[in-house]
Structures are given as C-alpha cells and as structure tokens.
Design a protein around this motif. Structure first.
Motif, PDB file in Angstrom:
ATOM      1  N   SER A   1       1.169  -1.375  -0.191  1.00 47.99           N
ATOM      2  CA  SER A   1       0.006  -0.034   0.341  1.00 47.99           C
ATOM      3  C   SER A   1       0.267   1.251  -0.318  1.00 47.99           C
ATOM      4  CB  SER A   1      -0.939   0.043   1.294  1.00 47.99           C
ATOM      5  OG  SER A   1      -0.315   0.479   2.309  1.00 47.99           O
ATOM      6  N   ALA A   2       2.251   1.212   0.099  1.00 49.06           N
ATOM      7  CA  ALA A   2       2.736   2.410   0.154  1.00 49.06           C
ATOM      8  C   ALA A   2       4.180   1.502  -0.678  1.00 49.06           C
ATOM      9  CB  ALA A   2       3.504   2.678   1.599  1.00 49.06           C
ATOM     10  N   ALA A   3       4.198   1.437  -1.642  1.00 48.47           N
ATOM     11  CA  ALA A   3       5.431   1.067  -2.696  1.00 48.47           C
ATOM     12  C   ALA A   3       6.051   1.829  -2.769  1.00 48.47           C
ATOM     13  CB  ALA A   3       4.632  -0.293  -3.483  1.00 48.47           C
ATOM     14  N   ASP A   4       5.737   2.184  -3.393  1.00 50.29           N
ATOM     15  CA  ASP A   4       6.001   4.505  -3.721  1.00 50.29           C
ATOM     16  C   ASP A   4       7.371   5.006  -2.215  1.00 50.29           C
ATOM     17  OD1 ASP A   4       4.299   4.950  -1.888  1.00 50.29           O
ATOM     18  OD2 ASP A   4       4.241   7.555  -3.276  1.00 50.29           O
ATOM     19  N   LYS A   5       6.770   4.838  -1.137  1.00 46.65           N
ATOM     20  CA  LYS A   5       7.773   5.200  -0.648  1.00 46.65           C
ATOM     21  C   LYS A   5       8.072   4.547   0.346  1.00 46.65           C
ATOM     22  CE  LYS A   5       4.132   8.803   0.759  1.00 46.65           C
ATOM     23  NZ  LYS A   5       3.424   8.685   1.840  1.00 46.65           N
ATOM     24  N   VAL A   6       9.035   3.317   0.687  1.00 49.95           N
ATOM     25  CA  VAL A   6       9.142   2.052   1.534  1.00 49.95           C
ATOM     26  C   VAL A   6       9.984   0.323   0.110  1.00 49.95           C
ATOM     27  CG1 VAL A   6       8.374   2.876   3.590  1.00 49.95           C
ATOM     28  CG2 VAL A   6       7.268   0.941   1.816  1.00 49.95           C
ATOM     29  N   ASP A   7      10.737  -0.451   0.205  1.00 50.27           N
ATOM     30  CA  ASP A   7      10.408  -1.172  -0.369  1.00 50.27           C
ATOM     31  C   ASP A   7      10.905  -2.510   1.328  1.00 50.27           C
ATOM     32  OD1 ASP A   7      10.927  -0.116  -2.435  1.00 50.27           O
ATOM     33  OD2 ASP A   7      13.511  -0.570  -1.734  1.00 50.27           O
ATOM     34  N   ALA A   8      10.087  -3.543   0.300  1.00 53.96           N
ATOM     35  CA  ALA A   8      10.447  -4.685   1.177  1.00 53.96           C
ATOM     36  C   ALA A   8      11.164  -5.993   1.311  1.00 53.96           C
ATOM     37  CB  ALA A   8       8.653  -5.556   1.479  1.00 53.96           C
ATOM     38  N   ILE A   9      11.335  -6.729   1.921  1.00 50.69           N
ATOM     39  CA  ILE A   9      12.302  -8.019   2.368  1.00 50.69           C
ATOM     40  C   ILE A   9      11.733  -8.924   2.582  1.00 50.69           C
ATOM     41  CG2 ILE A   9      14.753  -7.971   2.816  1.00 50.69           C
ATOM     42  CD1 ILE A   9      14.928  -5.771   1.869  1.00 50.69           C
ATOM     43  N   ASP A  10      11.828  -9.658   1.550  1.00 51.83           N
ATOM     44  CA  ASP A  10      10.468 -10.792   2.019  1.00 51.83           C
ATOM     45  C   ASP A  10      11.714 -12.270   2.865  1.00 51.83           C
ATOM     46  OD1 ASP A  10       8.440 -10.327  -0.050  1.00 51.83           O
ATOM     47  OD2 ASP A  10       9.700 -11.257  -1.223  1.00 51.83           O
ATOM     48  N   ILE A  11      10.628 -12.219   3.546  1.00 51.74           N
ATOM     49  CA  ILE A  11      10.978 -13.848   4.949  1.00 51.74           C
ATOM     50  C   ILE A  11      10.940 -14.960   4.566  1.00 51.74           C
ATOM     51  CG2 ILE A  11      11.256 -13.957   7.223  1.00 51.74           C
ATOM     52  CD1 ILE A  11       9.591 -11.056   7.991  1.00 51.74           C
ATOM     53  N   PRO A  12      11.688 -15.584   4.344  1.00 44.18           N
ATOM     54  CA  PRO A  12      11.449 -16.992   3.889  1.00 44.18           C
ATOM     55  C   PRO A  12      10.064 -17.766   4.814  1.00 44.18           C
ATOM     56  CG  PRO A  12      13.792 -17.245   4.075  1.00 44.18           C
ATOM     57  CD  PRO A  12      13.025 -15.864   4.488  1.00 44.18           C
ATOM     58  N   ASP A  13       9.898 -18.165   3.711  1.00 45.73           N
ATOM     59  CA  ASP A  13       8.403 -18.941   4.067  1.00 45.73           C
ATOM     60  C   ASP A  13       9.444 -19.972   5.456  1.00 45.73           C
ATOM     61  OD1 ASP A  13       6.753 -18.032   2.602  1.00 45.73           O
ATOM     62  OD2 ASP A  13       6.101 -20.193   1.731  1.00 45.73           O
ATOM     63  N   ALA A  14       9.833 -20.231   5.301  1.00 46.82           N
ATOM     64  CA  ALA A  14      10.550 -21.413   7.016  1.00 46.82           C
ATOM     65  C   ALA A  14      10.991 -20.646   7.746  1.00 46.82           C
ATOM     66  CB  ALA A  14      12.393 -22.099   6.594  1.00 46.82           C
ATOM     67  N   GLN A  15      11.127 -19.186   8.151  1.00 43.24           N
ATOM     68  CA  GLN A  15      11.125 -18.560   9.051  1.00 43.24           C
ATOM     69  C   GLN A  15      10.106 -17.364   9.152  1.00 43.24           C
ATOM     70  OE1 GLN A  15      14.665 -16.132   7.779  1.00 43.24           O
ATOM     71  NE2 GLN A  15      15.988 -18.108   7.567  1.00 43.24           N
ATOM     72  N   ASN A  16       9.179 -17.982   8.399  1.00 47.74           N
ATOM     73  CA  ASN A  16       8.202 -16.454   8.529  1.00 47.74           C
ATOM     74  C   ASN A  16       6.831 -17.438   9.865  1.00 47.74           C
ATOM     75  OD1 ASN A  16       6.560 -14.254   7.848  1.00 47.74           O
ATOM     76  ND2 ASN A  16       6.813 -14.643   5.186  1.00 47.74           N
ATOM     77  N   ALA A  17       5.793 -16.243   9.761  1.00 45.06           N
ATOM     78  CA  ALA A  17       4.480 -16.589  10.538  1.00 45.06           C
ATOM     79  C   ALA A  17       3.199 -15.849   9.670  1.00 45.06           C
ATOM     80  CB  ALA A  17       4.647 -15.477  11.896  1.00 45.06           C
ATOM     81  N   VAL A  18       2.210 -16.862   9.450  1.00 43.43           N
ATOM     82  CA  VAL A  18       1.351 -16.620   8.664  1.00 43.43           C
ATOM     83  C   VAL A  18      -0.031 -16.212   9.464  1.00 43.43           C
ATOM     84  CG1 VAL A  18      -1.122 -17.735   7.683  1.00 43.43           C
ATOM     85  CG2 VAL A  18       1.508 -18.924   7.340  1.00 43.43           C
ATOM     86  N   ALA A  19      -0.711 -14.815   9.242  1.00 43.96           N
ATOM     87  CA  ALA A  19      -1.239 -14.790   9.892  1.00 43.96           C
ATOM     88  C   ALA A  19      -2.453 -14.479   9.950  1.00 43.96           C
ATOM     89  CB  ALA A  19      -1.444 -12.697  10.006  1.00 43.96           C
ATOM     90  N   SER A  20      -3.825 -15.227   9.997  1.00 44.93           N
ATOM     91  CA  SER A  20      -5.118 -15.398   9.710  1.00 44.93           C
ATOM     92  C   SER A  20      -6.440 -14.134  10.052  1.00 44.93           C
ATOM     93  CB  SER A  20      -5.335 -16.654   9.919  1.00 44.93           C
ATOM     94  OG  SER A  20      -4.615 -17.757   9.597  1.00 44.93           O
ATOM     95  N   TYR A  21      -7.103 -13.870   9.446  1.00 48.26           N
ATOM     96  CA  TYR A  21      -7.743 -12.819   9.487  1.00 48.26           C
ATOM     97  C   TYR A  21      -9.733 -13.737  10.084  1.00 48.26           C
ATOM     98  CZ  TYR A  21      -4.624  -9.288   8.377  1.00 48.26           C
ATOM     99  OH  TYR A  21      -3.252  -8.119   7.949  1.00 48.26           O
ATOM    100  N   PRO A  22     -10.308 -13.890  11.158  1.00 49.94           N
ATOM    101  CA  PRO A  22     -11.751 -13.848  10.908  1.00 49.94           C
ATOM    102  C   PRO A  22     -12.470 -12.546  11.429  1.00 49.94           C
ATOM    103  CG  PRO A  22     -10.083 -14.156  13.006  1.00 49.94           C
ATOM    104  CD  PRO A  22      -8.995 -13.913  12.194  1.00 49.94           C
ATOM    105  N   ALA A  23     -13.738 -12.781  10.571  1.00 54.55           N
ATOM    106  CA  ALA A  23     -14.616 -11.509  10.304  1.00 54.55           C
ATOM    107  C   ALA A  23     -15.706 -12.560  10.871  1.00 54.55           C
ATOM    108  CB  ALA A  23     -14.887 -11.322   9.546  1.00 54.55           C
ATOM    109  N   ALA A  24     -16.364 -12.189  12.238  1.00 55.92           N
ATOM    110  CA  ALA A  24     -17.417 -12.307  13.015  1.00 55.92           C
ATOM    111  C   ALA A  24     -19.088 -10.874  13.200  1.00 55.92           C
ATOM    112  CB  ALA A  24     -17.529 -12.681  14.301  1.00 55.92           C
ATOM    113  N   THR A  25     -19.981 -11.507  13.425  1.00 51.72           N
ATOM    114  CA  THR A  25     -20.867 -10.502  13.962  1.00 51.72           C
ATOM    115  C   THR A  25     -21.043 -10.203  15.255  1.00 51.72           C
ATOM    116  OG1 THR A  25     -21.941 -11.058  12.167  1.00 51.72           O
ATOM    117  CG2 THR A  25     -23.002 -10.008  13.433  1.00 51.72           C
TER     118      THR A  25
END
Length: 266
Positions: A208-232
């Motif tokens: 969302s801010a690609a014109d201002k910052v860069d991203a260094i990828d983190i290997p999947d084996a070292q990463n974490a997966v964030a899950s987004y639950p939605a509820a009423t």
C-alpha cells in the motif's frame, strides 16, 4: 342495562383502544430496528453498519466497502480501524458496532461471548519494511540485530508484534527496537518518515506504500502466517445486515479484492 352503564363501557373501550395505538406503533418501530429495516435489491437488509477492523485492512476494506455498498443499495458501511487488541477493548467496553475483523484468531477467540461464529476471510505474511531503495542494505532478519540500525516493531500485545516476536525468537535474533507501536500502520509510518531504518509489517502494508518503502521478503520457513477472522457482534442492532456483510467477505468478489491487495486466500 342502564344508559349510564352503557356510556361508561363505551368510554372505557375507546380509552383502551387509544392507549393501545402508541404501543402498537412502538412495537412496529422495534421490529424494524431488529430486522435491519427494508431489504435491498440483493436481498440483504438495509442498514448503516459499523465494522471494527484491523489496521492492516485499512486500504483494502475501503475498496471492499465501496463495492459492497454498490451491490447493496441503501446499506452504508463505516469502518473503524485500529490494532486488534484495541478493537477487542472497544468490544468489551460496549462500543456500538456491528461486526469485527481482527488480524489474528487469538484476539477473536477471546471474544467468544461477544461474537457469532467467526470465519477466516484472508491470510497474510510478514516482511521487513525499509526506506525506499533500502539505504541500509538490509538483507534478512539477522541484520535487524545490528545495534546501529533503528528498528521499530509493534508492541507484543498487537498481533503483528506477537508474530514478530515469534519469528525473531525462533531464529534466536535479539532486536532492541527504538519504539513499539500500537498497530502495524504506525510501524509502517515510522519507516516511511525515515524515523526508523526498518520494521516488521505485513506484506500488504508495504504494497500500500510501495512508492515510499521497500520490502525484504522473509523465507516461509522463518515466517508466520496471520489469519483474519470476521464475525458479527452479538450486540448489533442489525444482525441480519451484519451477517450478510460478514458472509459477503468470503464471496468470490470480495476475495478478488483482497487478493488484488496482496492478501492470501483463507
């Protein structure tokens, strides 16, 4: 039967009927309130919805909200963005809202008495955010331990802060952040403004801010997966309309919007 008695009975009947009219009107208003008012052309009830959503959803949900309103004429969706832990506190304090979307299942699970059954609508991964052009030449997580670098992280009680601690601890990397922020967008902002050399954020935040910052990828084996639950939220006064919005987030149209913003499929 005397004429006087007949007159008294007639007057009593008229008075009783007069008293019932406003009660019936109140019952009608309450029924409309509970049902979420009239249904739109799509079949979903019309309502003005307030959705509490994780800060990392700020940009994509603005797009999703506009798409939902277009598809459901008469329904308005207002978002309140903050760190998931802040949203949870608002729910516990009784803030008026209709639905909730957090950036982790732990926060949502802690609100079981306040929500309906949650549904995971998307997933995300962490990256290292740096200034545009990566001026400090950061290559991986280990580089963040360099005491010459100004690294900013989210606070441990924030989902992205907890994920950050998880992946750093797993690699036995000791990072001393210059600050710990209350949500992921504040971490990103520090890097954007040059107040920090690097920070751990979600992949979608950097997009969302690609014109201002860069991203260094983190290997999947070292990463974490964030899950987004939605509820009423159980306290909503528009349960049908809120349910309809939450269900819509799993439809192909909503999933495409999320995927286009860099989110992974649930």
């Amino acid at each position: 039967m005397s004429l006087a008695f007949t007159r008294r009975r007639t007057a009593a009947a008229i008075l009783t009927a007069a008293l019932l009219v406003p009660l019936a009107a109140c019952g009608s208003d309450n029924d409309k309130k509970d049902s979420g008012a009239d249904a739109s052309a799509s079949g979903a009830p019309k309502a003005n919805l307030t959705v509490l959503a994780a800060a990392s959803l700020t940009d994509v949900f603005k797009t999703a909200g506009a798409a939902y309103e277009k598809e459901h004429p008469g329904t308005k969706v207002k978002f309140s963005f903050a760190g998931s832990q802040q949203l949870a506190a608002q729910v516990k304090q009784g803030a008026p809202a209709d639905a909730l979307v957090t950036a982790d299942t732990k926060t949502m699970d802690g609100l079981k008495s306040d929500t309906g059954a949650p549904t995971v609508i998307a997933k995300n991964r962490l990256v290292i955010a740096t200034g545009k052009g990566n001026p400090e030449k950061i290559e991986n997580l280990k580089d963040l331990a360099d005491t010459k670098l100004k690294v900013v992280l989210a606070a441990p009680e924030v989902p992205v802060g907890r994920y950050s601690k998880q992946i750093l601890d797993a690699q036995k990397i000791n990072v001393k952040p210059v600050s710990q922020e209350l949500d992921v967008r504040s971490v990103l902002s520090k890097v954007e403004l040059g107040e920090a050399d690097a920070g751990l954020v979600y992949k979608t935040d950097v997009a969302s801010a690609a014109d201002k910052v860069d991203a260094i990828d983190i290997p999947d084996a070292q990463n974490a997966v964030a899950s987004y639950p939605a509820a009423t939220l159980k306290a909503t006064k528009h349960s049908e309309a809120a349910d309809a919005f939450v269900k819509w987030l799993s439809t192909p149209e909503a999933q495409k919007i999320l995927a286009d913003a860099g989110f992974q499929q649930p």
